[in-house]
Design a protein around this motif. Structure first.
Motif, PDB file in Angstrom:
ATOM      1  N   GLY A  58      -0.211  15.427  38.257  1.00 38.38           N
ATOM      2  CA  GLY A  58      -1.617  15.108  38.486  1.00 38.38           C
ATOM      3  C   GLY A  58      -2.352  14.648  37.251  1.00 38.38           C
ATOM      4  O   GLY A  58      -3.211  13.757  37.333  1.00 38.38           O
ATOM      5  N   ILE A  59      -2.042  15.206  36.107  1.00 38.85           N
ATOM      6  CA  ILE A  59      -2.739  14.816  34.873  1.00 38.85           C
ATOM      7  C   ILE A  59      -2.502  13.342  34.542  1.00 38.85           C
ATOM      8  O   ILE A  59      -3.467  12.592  34.369  1.00 38.85           O
ATOM      9  N   PRO A  60      -1.245  12.878  34.480  1.00 40.61           N
ATOM     10  CA  PRO A  60      -1.074  11.446  34.196  1.00 40.61           C
ATOM     11  C   PRO A  60      -1.593  10.551  35.324  1.00 40.61           C
ATOM     12  O   PRO A  60      -2.139   9.469  35.053  1.00 40.61           O
ATOM     13  N   ALA A  61      -1.458  10.979  36.573  1.00 39.08           N
ATOM     14  CA  ALA A  61      -1.964  10.171  37.691  1.00 39.08           C
ATOM     15  C   ALA A  61      -3.482  10.061  37.618  1.00 39.08           C
ATOM     16  O   ALA A  61      -4.051   8.971  37.760  1.00 39.08           O
ATOM     17  N   ALA A  62      -4.159  11.189  37.378  1.00 38.31           N
ATOM     18  CA  ALA A  62      -5.623  11.175  37.278  1.00 38.31           C
ATOM     19  C   ALA A  62      -6.074  10.333  36.089  1.00 38.31           C
ATOM     20  O   ALA A  62      -7.070   9.601  36.177  1.00 38.31           O
ATOM     21  N   THR A  63      -5.357  10.401  34.991  1.00 38.16           N
ATOM     22  CA  THR A  63      -5.687   9.592  33.816  1.00 38.16           C
ATOM     23  C   THR A  63      -5.611   8.107  34.150  1.00 38.16           C
ATOM     24  O   THR A  63      -6.545   7.346  33.868  1.00 38.16           O
ATOM     25  N   ARG A  64      -4.517   7.681  34.766  1.00 35.02           N
ATOM     26  CA  ARG A  64      -4.334   6.266  35.106  1.00 35.02           C
ATOM     27  C   ARG A  64      -5.414   5.767  36.060  1.00 35.02           C
ATOM     28  O   ARG A  64      -5.972   4.690  35.879  1.00 35.02           O
ATOM     29  N   VAL A  65      -5.687   6.568  37.094  1.00 34.65           N
ATOM     30  CA  VAL A  65      -6.656   6.145  38.102  1.00 34.65           C
ATOM     31  C   VAL A  65      -8.075   6.139  37.520  1.00 34.65           C
ATOM     32  O   VAL A  65      -8.857   5.232  37.804  1.00 34.65           O
ATOM     33  N   ALA A  66      -8.396   7.137  36.707  1.00 33.15           N
ATOM     34  CA  ALA A  66      -9.724   7.163  36.075  1.00 33.15           C
ATOM     35  C   ALA A  66      -9.904   5.948  35.170  1.00 33.15           C
ATOM     36  O   ALA A  66     -10.951   5.290  35.196  1.00 33.15           O
ATOM     37  N   LEU A 123     -12.724  18.134  28.585  1.00 30.17           N
ATOM     38  CA  LEU A 123     -11.465  17.723  27.976  1.00 30.17           C
ATOM     39  C   LEU A 123     -11.198  16.266  28.364  1.00 30.17           C
ATOM     40  O   LEU A 123     -11.691  15.784  29.374  1.00 30.17           O
ATOM     41  N   PRO A 124     -10.406  15.563  27.568  1.00 32.82           N
ATOM     42  CA  PRO A 124     -10.235  14.127  27.819  1.00 32.82           C
ATOM     43  C   PRO A 124      -9.428  13.790  29.072  1.00 32.82           C
ATOM     44  O   PRO A 124      -8.468  14.474  29.411  1.00 32.82           O
ATOM     45  N   GLU A 125      -9.862  12.746  29.734  1.00 35.28           N
ATOM     46  CA  GLU A 125      -9.156  12.068  30.820  1.00 35.28           C
ATOM     47  C   GLU A 125      -8.588  13.025  31.869  1.00 35.28           C
ATOM     48  O   GLU A 125      -9.292  13.906  32.356  1.00 35.28           O
ATOM     49  N   GLY A 126      -7.325  12.811  32.239  1.00 33.07           N
ATOM     50  CA  GLY A 126      -6.715  13.600  33.311  1.00 33.07           C
ATOM     51  C   GLY A 126      -6.662  15.084  33.038  1.00 33.07           C
ATOM     52  O   GLY A 126      -6.711  15.895  33.970  1.00 33.07           O
ATOM     53  N   VAL A 127      -6.586  15.454  31.765  1.00 34.31           N
ATOM     54  CA  VAL A 127      -6.577  16.885  31.433  1.00 34.31           C
ATOM     55  C   VAL A 127      -7.894  17.522  31.883  1.00 34.31           C
ATOM     56  O   VAL A 127      -7.895  18.563  32.542  1.00 34.31           O
ATOM     57  N   GLY A 128      -9.005  16.897  31.563  1.00 28.13           N
ATOM     58  CA  GLY A 128     -10.312  17.419  31.966  1.00 28.13           C
ATOM     59  C   GLY A 128     -10.511  17.395  33.470  1.00 28.13           C
ATOM     60  O   GLY A 128     -11.126  18.299  34.042  1.00 28.13           O
ATOM     61  N   ILE A 129      -9.967  16.362  34.114  1.00 24.67           N
ATOM     62  CA  ILE A 129     -10.090  16.260  35.568  1.00 24.67           C
ATOM     63  C   ILE A 129      -9.345  17.401  36.254  1.00 24.67           C
ATOM     64  O   ILE A 129      -9.854  18.010  37.199  1.00 24.67           O
ATOM     65  N   VAL A 130      -8.152  17.711  35.772  1.00 25.18           N
ATOM     66  CA  VAL A 130      -7.287  18.683  36.450  1.00 25.18           C
ATOM     67  C   VAL A 130      -7.518  20.119  35.991  1.00 25.18           C
ATOM     68  O   VAL A 130      -7.570  21.041  36.813  1.00 25.18           O
ATOM     69  N   VAL A 131      -7.673  20.333  34.693  1.00 29.60           N
ATOM     70  CA  VAL A 131      -7.679  21.705  34.163  1.00 29.60           C
ATOM     71  C   VAL A 131      -8.896  22.509  34.618  1.00 29.60           C
ATOM     72  O   VAL A 131      -8.792  23.721  34.813  1.00 29.60           O
ATOM     73  N   ASP A 132     -10.037  21.874  34.837  1.00 30.49           N
ATOM     74  CA  ASP A 132     -11.178  22.651  35.331  1.00 30.49           C
ATOM     75  C   ASP A 132     -10.894  23.200  36.727  1.00 30.49           C
ATOM     76  O   ASP A 132     -11.287  24.325  37.052  1.00 30.49           O
ATOM     77  N   ASP A 133     -10.154  22.455  37.538  1.00 34.57           N
ATOM     78  CA  ASP A 133      -9.804  22.954  38.874  1.00 34.57           C
ATOM     79  C   ASP A 133      -8.718  24.013  38.808  1.00 34.57           C
ATOM     80  O   ASP A 133      -8.671  24.909  39.654  1.00 34.57           O
ATOM     81  N   VAL A 134      -7.860  23.935  37.798  1.00 38.60           N
ATOM     82  CA  VAL A 134      -6.892  25.017  37.576  1.00 38.60           C
ATOM     83  C   VAL A 134      -7.652  26.313  37.298  1.00 38.60           C
ATOM     84  O   VAL A 134      -7.335  27.369  37.854  1.00 38.60           O
TER      85      VAL A 134
END
Length: 155
Positions: A58-66, A123-134
């Motif tokens: 999810g982190i790399p996918a979210a980064t690419r799509v963002a 947090l930057p890009e996909g990390v910030g998108i995913v880690v808050d939901d974690v």
């Protein structure tokens, strides 16, 4: 593009209104279906493994799509909800009350974003998108386990 398929959890993120809620609901439905066919001893390890895969892919996918959308956290990216929802349901009984309570708890923590959930969004890009939901998923997991421990979900 693989990233869009993953980031939208196979299109659930394209549903409106509230793509995050649709992503969480799709995750609960998929998990209910998958877990139904697992031997009891495989349920928790499979849940943990799926949550880890959702984060790792999810982190790399979210980064690419963002990046492609030009938005910091596009609403249609819901793989983060998938990861958080799976985390909330770790160790929960495979029953509708647990699924419903886990769904409500995760969505509540994802929306309210108690500390440090909101801070993790930065947090930057996909990390910030995913880690808050974690983190929201971990809150949901803790509260759901407390409800189960004290028998507050009934039978």
């Amino acid at each position: 593009m693989w990233a869009t398929l993953v980031a939208t959890f196979f299109g659930a993120g394209r549903l409106k209104p509230g793509p995050g809620t649709w992503g969480s609901l799709a995750t609960v439905v998929v998990w209910a279906a998958v877990s139904h066919f697992l031997p009891n001893s495989w349920v928790v390890p499979t849940n943990v493994a799926l949550a880890l895969v959702a984060v790792a892919v999810g982190i790399p996918a979210a980064t690419r799509v963002a990046r492609a959308s030009g938005r910091k956290d596009p609403q249609f990216v819901v793989i983060d909800e998938t990861a958080g929802q799976l985390i909330t349901l770790i160790g929960a009984p495979l029953a509708w009350k647990s699924f419903l309570a886990g769904f409500i708890l995760f969505r509540a923590f994802d929306i309210v974003k108690p500390p440090p959930v909101r801070q993790l969004e930065r947090l930057p890009e996909g990390v910030g998108i995913v880690v808050d939901d974690v983190a929201a998923g971990l809150y949901g997991l803790a509260v759901l386990q407390l409800l189960l421990h004290f028998g507050l979900l009934g039978r």
